[in-house]
Enzyme design. Structure first.
Site, PDB file in Angstrom:
ATOM      1  N   ASP A 111       0.832  -1.194   0.000  1.00 15.92           N
ATOM      2  CA  ASP A 111       0.000   0.000   0.000  1.00 15.92           C
ATOM      3  C   ASP A 111       0.872   1.252   0.000  1.00 15.92           C
ATOM      4  O   ASP A 111       0.790   2.079  -0.878  1.00 15.92           O
ATOM      5  CB  ASP A 111      -0.982   0.006   1.185  1.00 15.92           C
ATOM      6  CG  ASP A 111      -0.318  -0.260   2.525  1.00 15.92           C
ATOM      7  OD1 ASP A 111       0.872  -0.664   2.552  1.00 15.92           O
ATOM      8  OD2 ASP A 111      -0.974  -0.077   3.566  1.00 15.92           O
ATOM      9  N   ASP A 114       6.988   3.543   3.347  1.00 17.74           N
ATOM     10  CA  ASP A 114       7.321   4.710   4.163  1.00 17.74           C
ATOM     11  C   ASP A 114       8.821   4.710   4.441  1.00 17.74           C
ATOM     12  O   ASP A 114       9.584   5.375   3.744  1.00 17.74           O
ATOM     13  CB  ASP A 114       6.477   4.669   5.444  1.00 17.74           C
ATOM     14  CG  ASP A 114       6.698   5.861   6.341  1.00 17.74           C
ATOM     15  OD1 ASP A 114       7.171   6.905   5.839  1.00 17.74           O
ATOM     16  OD2 ASP A 114       6.408   5.771   7.546  1.00 17.74           O
TER      17      ASP A 114
END
Ligand code: IMP
Ligand code: MG
Length: 187
Positions: A111, A114
């Site tokens: 998704d 980071d």
């Protein structure tokens, strides 16, 4: 009678302000473009798409339907220790997969990348099982992670710092159901 007098009344959880980042139509267009690229690159092969739960499940669901090609789907459970909006620097991986990937093309579906710690943990785990090759498809990746050398072969959007939610991505298990992607604002 006042609402607060009801015995079943529960305190309302405060809702933080959201700022639209990517609309559902923009996401849909980008997912179709990614799917076209992947379909072309994997022509004649049957890749195993592996997604870490839970954040990637909405993206994966849309991606496989846009792909329209032979493929298999598997999941791993990944969670970074810590709560709120900060990664604690360690990823717990639970292998719940059922497909033997040795000799198979593997496509990791994330998704959001980071710090890339989750991605690297899963990549190492899967490389150890001898796949034919292993690539990464991420809907979102932080510019900072890309600048630091994170390898994402199929990227939806590069995003600046700021906590994002929606389209499967949560903040403390909330907001996953939102069809658009937003930045969570406020303290
Ligand atoms: P990384 O290991 O630091 O790359 O973080 C990856 C995981 O942390 C993602 O798969 C998400 O579950 C979560 N994460 C990182 N940034 C965000 C964000 O902005 N919003 C929601 N979840 C995030
Ligand atoms: Mg999460």
């Amino acid at each position: 009678m006042a609402d607060t007098a009801l015995p079943t009344a529960r305190p309302r959880r405060s809702r933080k302000p959201l700022k639209l980042l990517f609309s559902r139509s923009r996401i849909r267009r980008r997912v179709r473009e990614l799917a076209a690229e992947i379909r072309r690159d994997y022509q004649g092969r049957t890749p195993v798409l592996v997604a870490p739960l839970k954040g990637a499940f909405v993206f994966l669901a849309d991606l496989i339907r846009a792909l329209d090609m032979p493929l298999e789907v598997d999941f791993v459970r990944a969670s970074s220790y810590g709560t709120g909006t900060k990664t604690a620097g360690r990823v717990a991986l639970t292998d719940i997969s059922t497909i033997d990937v040795s000799g198979r093309p593997v496509l990791l579906v994330e998704d959001i990348v980071d710090t890339a710690l989750t991605l690297e943990t899963i990549r190492r785990h899967y490389l150890a099982r001898g796949p034919a090759d292993l690539r990464v498809c991420a809907l979102l990746a932080r510019r900072s992670a890309l600048d630091a050398g994170a390898v994402v072969e199929y990227l939806g959007f590069a995003v600046p710092d700021g906590f994002v939610v929606g389209y499967g991505i949560d903040y403390a298990e909330r907001y996953r159901h939102l069809p658009d992607i937003h930045v969570l604002e406020g303290p």
